[in-house]
Motif scaffolding. Structure first.
Motif, PDB file in Angstrom:
ATOM      1  N   GLY A  48      -3.303  13.409  -3.634  1.00 19.95           N
ATOM      2  CA  GLY A  48      -2.071  12.926  -4.165  1.00 19.95           C
ATOM      3  C   GLY A  48      -0.969  13.361  -3.294  1.00 19.95           C
ATOM      4  N   LYS A  49      -1.125  13.774  -1.968  1.00 20.35           N
ATOM      5  CA  LYS A  49      -0.024  14.114  -1.022  1.00 20.35           C
ATOM      6  C   LYS A  49       0.865  13.107  -1.017  1.00 20.35           C
ATOM      7  CE  LYS A  49      -0.721  17.307   1.699  1.00 20.35           C
ATOM      8  NZ  LYS A  49      -1.347  18.142   2.722  1.00 20.35           N
ATOM      9  N   GLY A  50       1.906  12.874  -0.942  1.00 21.02           N
ATOM     10  CA  GLY A  50       2.896  11.742  -0.901  1.00 21.02           C
ATOM     11  C   GLY A  50       4.246  12.147   0.132  1.00 21.02           C
ATOM     12  N   PRO A  51       5.240  11.292   0.249  1.00 14.43           N
ATOM     13  CA  PRO A  51       6.256  11.525   0.830  1.00 14.43           C
ATOM     14  C   PRO A  51       7.113  12.653   0.352  1.00 14.43           C
ATOM     15  CG  PRO A  51       6.092   9.241   0.583  1.00 14.43           C
ATOM     16  CD  PRO A  51       5.140   9.606  -0.331  1.00 14.43           C
ATOM     17  N   MET A  52       7.806  13.247   1.154  1.00 16.40           N
ATOM     18  CA  MET A  52       8.810  14.247   0.710  1.00 16.40           C
ATOM     19  C   MET A  52       9.867  13.975   1.339  1.00 16.40           C
ATOM     20  SD  MET A  52       6.417  17.634   1.110  1.00 16.40           S
ATOM     21  CE  MET A  52       7.551  18.625   1.459  1.00 16.40           C
ATOM     22  N   SER A  53      11.164  14.646   0.929  1.00 13.86           N
ATOM     23  CA  SER A  53      12.535  14.336   1.551  1.00 13.86           C
ATOM     24  C   SER A  53      12.921  15.584   1.853  1.00 13.86           C
ATOM     25  CB  SER A  53      13.584  13.530   0.794  1.00 13.86           C
ATOM     26  OG  SER A  53      13.618  14.430  -0.453  1.00 13.86           O
ATOM     27  N   GLY A  54      13.959  15.561   2.988  1.00 14.80           N
ATOM     28  CA  GLY A  54      14.572  16.560   3.539  1.00 14.80           C
ATOM     29  C   GLY A  54      15.793  16.261   4.411  1.00 14.80           C
ATOM     30  N   ASN A  55      16.112  17.093   5.277  1.00  5.03           N
ATOM     31  CA  ASN A  55      17.315  17.049   6.191  1.00  5.03           C
ATOM     32  C   ASN A  55      16.916  16.887   7.460  1.00  5.03           C
ATOM     33  OD1 ASN A  55      19.475  16.603   4.008  1.00  5.03           O
ATOM     34  ND2 ASN A  55      19.298  19.026   3.862  1.00  5.03           N
ATOM     35  N   ASN A  56      17.704  15.862   8.189  1.00  6.78           N
ATOM     36  CA  ASN A  56      17.710  16.056   9.765  1.00  6.78           C
ATOM     37  C   ASN A  56      18.859  17.101  10.047  1.00  6.78           C
ATOM     38  OD1 ASN A  56      15.656  14.604  10.854  1.00  6.78           O
ATOM     39  ND2 ASN A  56      16.887  12.650  10.752  1.00  6.78           N
ATOM     40  N   VAL A  57      18.789  18.002  10.740  1.00  2.18           N
ATOM     41  CA  VAL A  57      19.959  19.194  10.961  1.00  2.18           C
ATOM     42  C   VAL A  57      20.255  19.046  12.637  1.00  2.18           C
ATOM     43  CG1 VAL A  57      20.821  21.521  10.804  1.00  2.18           C
ATOM     44  CG2 VAL A  57      19.120  20.270   9.113  1.00  2.18           C
ATOM     45  N   SER A  58      21.376  18.513  12.994  1.00  2.00           N
ATOM     46  CA  SER A  58      21.824  18.501  14.471  1.00  2.00           C
ATOM     47  C   SER A  58      22.190  19.983  14.649  1.00  2.00           C
ATOM     48  CB  SER A  58      22.946  17.364  14.369  1.00  2.00           C
ATOM     49  OG  SER A  58      24.085  18.056  13.849  1.00  2.00           O
ATOM     50  N   MET A 101       0.608  -1.227  -0.172  1.00  2.00           N
ATOM     51  CA  MET A 101       0.075   0.010  -0.123  1.00  2.00           C
ATOM     52  C   MET A 101       0.847   1.450  -0.156  1.00  2.00           C
ATOM     53  SD  MET A 101      -3.074   1.149   2.755  1.00  2.00           S
ATOM     54  CE  MET A 101      -3.757  -0.618   2.565  1.00  2.00           C
ATOM     55  N   SER A 102       0.846   2.098  -0.919  1.00  2.00           N
ATOM     56  CA  SER A 102       1.483   3.341  -0.903  1.00  2.00           C
ATOM     57  C   SER A 102       1.121   4.391  -0.041  1.00  2.00           C
ATOM     58  CB  SER A 102       1.283   3.839  -2.460  1.00  2.00           C
ATOM     59  OG  SER A 102       0.119   4.310  -2.695  1.00  2.00           O
ATOM     60  N   ARG A 103       2.007   5.017   0.255  1.00  2.00           N
ATOM     61  CA  ARG A 103       1.857   6.162   1.128  1.00  2.00           C
ATOM     62  C   ARG A 103       1.651   7.430   0.422  1.00  2.00           C
ATOM     63  NH1 ARG A 103       4.647   4.672   6.179  1.00  2.00           N
ATOM     64  NH2 ARG A 103       6.046   2.961   5.683  1.00  2.00           N
ATOM     65  N   ARG A 104       0.285   7.399  -0.259  1.00  2.00           N
ATOM     66  CA  ARG A 104      -0.047   8.433  -1.085  1.00  2.00           C
ATOM     67  C   ARG A 104      -1.613   8.796  -0.559  1.00  2.00           C
ATOM     68  NH1 ARG A 104       2.056  11.479  -4.616  1.00  2.00           N
ATOM     69  NH2 ARG A 104       4.023  10.005  -4.581  1.00  2.00           N
ATOM     70  N   CYS A 105      -1.925  10.009  -0.439  1.00  2.00           N
ATOM     71  CA  CYS A 105      -3.567  10.311  -0.099  1.00  2.00           C
ATOM     72  C   CYS A 105      -4.301  10.108  -1.525  1.00  2.00           C
ATOM     73  CB  CYS A 105      -3.474  11.874   0.237  1.00  2.00           C
ATOM     74  SG  CYS A 105      -5.324  12.467   0.335  1.00  2.00           S
ATOM     75  N   GLU A 106      -5.403   9.425  -1.292  1.00  2.00           N
ATOM     76  CA  GLU A 106      -6.186   9.091  -2.438  1.00  2.00           C
ATOM     77  C   GLU A 106      -6.771  10.278  -3.153  1.00  2.00           C
ATOM     78  OE1 GLU A 106      -8.489   5.520  -2.339  1.00  2.00           O
ATOM     79  OE2 GLU A 106      -7.620   5.120  -0.646  1.00  2.00           O
ATOM     80  N   LEU A 107      -6.937  11.301  -2.448  1.00  2.00           N
ATOM     81  CA  LEU A 107      -7.906  12.420  -2.605  1.00  2.00           C
ATOM     82  C   LEU A 107      -7.044  13.698  -3.329  1.00  2.00           C
ATOM     83  CD1 LEU A 107     -10.834  12.630  -0.373  1.00  2.00           C
ATOM     84  CD2 LEU A 107     -10.613  11.421  -2.376  1.00  2.00           C
ATOM     85  N   ARG A 117      16.303  12.446   5.349  1.00  2.00           N
ATOM     86  CA  ARG A 117      15.167  11.976   6.135  1.00  2.00           C
ATOM     87  C   ARG A 117      13.766  12.043   5.137  1.00  2.00           C
ATOM     88  NH1 ARG A 117      12.005  15.538  10.475  1.00  2.00           N
ATOM     89  NH2 ARG A 117      10.524  14.022   9.611  1.00  2.00           N
ATOM     90  N   ARG A 118      12.808  11.427   5.617  1.00  2.00           N
ATOM     91  CA  ARG A 118      11.835  11.455   4.678  1.00  2.00           C
ATOM     92  C   ARG A 118      10.664  12.076   5.744  1.00  2.00           C
ATOM     93  NH1 ARG A 118      10.302   6.157   1.336  1.00  2.00           N
ATOM     94  NH2 ARG A 118       8.242   7.027   1.905  1.00  2.00           N
ATOM     95  N   PHE A 119       9.741  12.972   5.147  1.00  2.00           N
ATOM     96  CA  PHE A 119       8.464  13.360   5.791  1.00  2.00           C
ATOM     97  C   PHE A 119       7.387  12.717   5.057  1.00  2.00           C
ATOM     98  CE2 PHE A 119      11.626  17.057   5.563  1.00  2.00           C
ATOM     99  CZ  PHE A 119      11.482  17.451   7.014  1.00  2.00           C
ATOM    100  N   LEU A 120       6.625  11.909   5.762  1.00  2.00           N
ATOM    101  CA  LEU A 120       5.519  11.014   5.469  1.00  2.00           C
ATOM    102  C   LEU A 120       4.145  11.858   5.826  1.00  2.00           C
ATOM    103  CD1 LEU A 120       6.886   7.568   6.882  1.00  2.00           C
ATOM    104  CD2 LEU A 120       6.878   8.539   4.637  1.00  2.00           C
TER     105      LEU A 120
END
Length: 95
Positions: free
Chosen positions: A9-19, A1-7, A27-30
């Motif tokens: 189309g919002k899905g995972p985004m990527s970015g950075n963890n910053v210490s 099952m994909s991590r995507r909104c059926e209405l 990292r991924r923003f789900l």
């Protein structure tokens, strides 16, 4: 099952963890997906959809599932949601 909104189309985004030392690691923003049952007033049926919390608020704001599909674009919808939209449009024409 994909991590995507059926209405929406919002899905995972990527970015950075910053210490604190400014070290960056990927990292991924789900999306906040929930399985909800929404009622169609024109069809008199309910549909189980996996949608984001933001999409649920949008459906509520627009006045229900039928009103949401009336304003939504076909490109954003999943295959299952597109079938529901066409059923609702067919029922609106027949009524």
């Amino acid at each position: 099952m994909s991590r995507r909104c059926e209405l929406t189309g919002k899905g995972p985004m990527s970015g950075n963890n910053v210490s604190h030392a400014k070290n960056r690691t990927r990292r991924r923003f789900l999306p906040n997906l929930n399985e909800v049952t929404l009622e169609s007033e024109s069809l008199g049926r309910s549909f189980k959809l996996r949608i984001s919390a933001a999409a649920l608020r949008t459906v509520d704001h627009r006045g229900g599932l039928d009103a949401f599909f009336a304003k939504s674009k076909d490109e954003e919808l999943s295959d299952g949601a597109l079938k529901i939209k066409k059923e609702i449009a067919k029922a609106a024409v027949a009524a």
